[in-house]
Every structure is written in structure tokens, then in C-alpha cells.
Design an enzyme around this catalytic site. Sequence first.
Site, PDB file in Angstrom:
ATOM      1  N   LYS A 107       0.939  -1.118   0.082  1.00  0.00           N
ATOM      2  CA  LYS A 107      -0.175  -0.166   0.181  1.00  0.00           C
ATOM      3  C   LYS A 107       0.765   1.344  -0.003  1.00  0.00           C
ATOM      4  CE  LYS A 107      -3.776  -2.098   2.167  1.00  0.00           C
ATOM      5  NZ  LYS A 107      -3.723  -3.337   1.233  1.00  0.00           N
ATOM      6  N   ASP A 141      -1.198  -1.910  -4.301  1.00  0.00           N
ATOM      7  CA  ASP A 141      -2.474  -1.995  -3.999  1.00  0.00           C
ATOM      8  C   ASP A 141      -3.465  -0.821  -4.058  1.00  0.00           C
ATOM      9  OD1 ASP A 141      -2.015  -4.814  -3.147  1.00  0.00           O
ATOM     10  OD2 ASP A 141      -1.959  -4.165  -0.902  1.00  0.00           O
ATOM     11  N   ARG A 191      -4.323  -5.704 -11.793  1.00  0.00           N
ATOM     12  CA  ARG A 191      -5.088  -6.485 -10.908  1.00  0.00           C
ATOM     13  C   ARG A 191      -6.358  -5.955 -10.890  1.00  0.00           C
ATOM     14  NH1 ARG A 191      -3.572  -6.176  -4.823  1.00  0.00           N
ATOM     15  NH2 ARG A 191      -1.926  -7.674  -5.296  1.00  0.00           N
ATOM     16  N   ARG A 296     -11.467  -6.607   7.276  1.00  0.00           N
ATOM     17  CA  ARG A 296     -11.870  -6.238   6.001  1.00  0.00           C
ATOM     18  C   ARG A 296     -12.377  -7.769   5.370  1.00  0.00           C
ATOM     19  NH1 ARG A 296      -7.821  -2.292   5.287  1.00  0.00           N
ATOM     20  NH2 ARG A 296      -6.349  -3.757   4.378  1.00  0.00           N
TER      21      ARG A 296
END
Length: 316
Positions: A107, A141, A191, A296
Amino acid sequence: MPTLSLDALLERPLRAAILAAADNVAVQRAVNRYGMQLGARRFVAGETADEFLRVARAVNARGFAVACGILGEGVHERAEATAAAGEYCSLLRAFAAEGIDANVAFKLTHVGLDVDPELAYDNAARIAQTARESGNTMRMDMEQSRYVDATLRIHRRLRERFDNVGCVLQSYLRRSFDDLRAALPTAPNIRFVKGAYLEPPTIAFEKKRDVDENYLRLVFAALEGEGYTAVATHDAQIIARVERFVAERGIPKRGRFEFQMLYGISEPLAASLVARGYRVRLAVPFGDYWFPYLMRRLAERPANLAFFLRGALTRG
Ligand SMILES: Cc1cc2nc3c(=O)[nH]c(=O)nc-3n(C[C@H](O)[C@H](O)[C@H](O)COP(=O)(O)OP(=O)(O)OC[C@H]3O[C@@H](n4cnc5c(N)ncnc54)[C@H](O)[C@@H]3O)c2cc1C
């Protein structure tokens, strides 16, 4: 007349409650203390790099590639962000030295996006350079919608210097098809995911059917373009549609795309894809900051909450 099941009625409020608990310090403290022993280990390789490397080797032995993620986000200290990037670089060197089939996915807020976008860019470039030295790849990400522009900007800048860099697009965001269209001429490595955060209906599709339709639209457009596509989902129907699409178009099972899933989720489905000859990568996270990640995963499938609490009860 269409009917709405109790599950569907409860889903959004439950999801919102779990995601809100992710930001609650008291809940975070309690779960952090006991969570790893209770059930977090189903989704997280452990707290240390050694524990991760052990799991990565075992995952490789089952025929999967690995995407390594160190759990961390929302870092506000320059030194912490730089240290996180250093850890990713050490891991990339360990993969090369030990012949582990793994890349890294991280991230940008973990490597400094909230501190200074230039710091995040420099740290991401350091990771890309280290990955390139061993012929490996890295991916950023996608986080909450407020980070999408900054993330795509850094991705674009990195792609001018590195061809081993990828990003992520979320099909719940209405904007994602435009973002894909803008990226396609550069033969990107993207992705595709449905999206893991709570976003307002002004910018995100609310109905699962719309998110799923957009997912296929994005993946099919990417597969028809140049570049590399990572189909990251546990949705068996979507996977079956993608399998049909590539077979009809004569796209080979390896080389142009891969399937990706999260460690600990839907492994029988992942194993059946490997058995049918596809490349499948499991995203395996580790680190001591595992609480938001776990929340999450619980929010995506509240039934996991029962699994987690069962762990608590059986351990007295
Ligand atoms: C490799 C990978 C990387 C990801 N990276 C990002 C990212 O960068 N940014 C981001 O926003 N999101 C990311 N996600 C999460 C993603 O956005 C979804 O929240 C998550 O994948 C669940 O959606 P789904 O596609 O599996 O479909 P869903 O429609 O949610 O689920 C389909 C089926 O999969 C199974 N399933 C799904 N989730 C779970 C779960 N938690 N536990 C048990 N079973 C489950 C269930 O059988 C479910 O019926 C990533 C997901 C994967 C697989």
C-alpha cells in the site's frame, strides 16, 4: 416479485459496523491481544518475516505463486515509511536468494503517501528497482477512493522508468473503466478486484450485480488489450466466465494473465485452477499490524466472524 433475503438486508449494515470497528481503538486493542491465537492465522502468515517465508515455501510447494504483503497502512512517520520500503527490498532479495516464487504488493500509504507523495514515489521506485534486479515484479494495492488519483499518478510515473510495476483497479468504482482506458495504451499490468472499502453511492456501485458486471467488463477489456491481467477474485461464477472468455479467444492459460486469491480463502477453488494448468498467485500477508486486514476479510463475509468467534470459544 423480487424478494430480499434477511442476509441481503443485514449485509450492508453489518459490513458498515465491522468496517467501523476496524477504526475503533478499544476493539483494536482487544483483538490485537488475542486475535492471532484465535483465528487471524487463517488469513495471515504470522507476525515475522521468518514465519512468512515458511508459509511462502509451503504455498509454493502446493503449486501457487505468492504476492507478499507486509501489513501496514496509514503510516505518518517518514522513517517508518522508509523502513517499510527497506523491508520489502530485503524480502525481494530473500526470494531471489532462496528461489521463492513470490513478488510484493504493498500500500502506498505504508511507504509514505500520507506523509509526502514524493516520499511514497521514491520508496516505491526503490522497491521497483530492487525487484528489477532479480527479474521480479511489484504491485501497488488500491486503497480508499481518496487515494486513487495519487496512486495512479505514481503508477504512471513509475511506468515511465520501470516495466515491472503494476497497479490495481476496483470494479465497485464507477470511474475504473475510464482509468483502464487511460492505462491500456501503455500495456499495463493490472490486478482487478471488486473493492474492499465502504464507498458512497455517488462514486461506487451499490448492487453486487453491478459490481460483478463491471468486473467482467474491465477484465475482458484488459484481456483484449496488451499487457498482463491479474484476475483477483474468489467468485466462482466470474472465474468460470473468464475461463470461457480466454478459451474462446485462444488466450493461453499462462503468460498473459493469472488468477489471484487471498491466503486462507477459497483454496479448493484455487487448487482446481492450478490443476487445470492456470497460474494462480495467493496474496499472503504478514506483520503485527494485521487488525484492519482481518476486519476487511470479516466484512466481506460476515460468516467469517462466526469462524473467528468459534476460535475464541473453543480456546475457553
Ligand atoms: C489477490 C487479491 C488482492 C486484493 N487487493 C485489493 C486491493 O488492492 N484493493 C481492494 O480494495 N481490494 C483488494 N482485494 C479485495 C477485494 O476487493 C474483495 O474485497 C475480495 O476479494 C472479495 O471479493 P470477491 O471478488 O472474492 O467476490 P465476492 O462477491 O465478495 O465473493 C465471492 C465468493 O468468494 C468467497 N469469499 C469472498 N470473500 C471472502 C472472505 N473474506 N472469506 C471467505 N470467503 C470469501 C465467498 O464464497 C463468496 O461468495 C483483493 C483481493 C484479492 C483476491
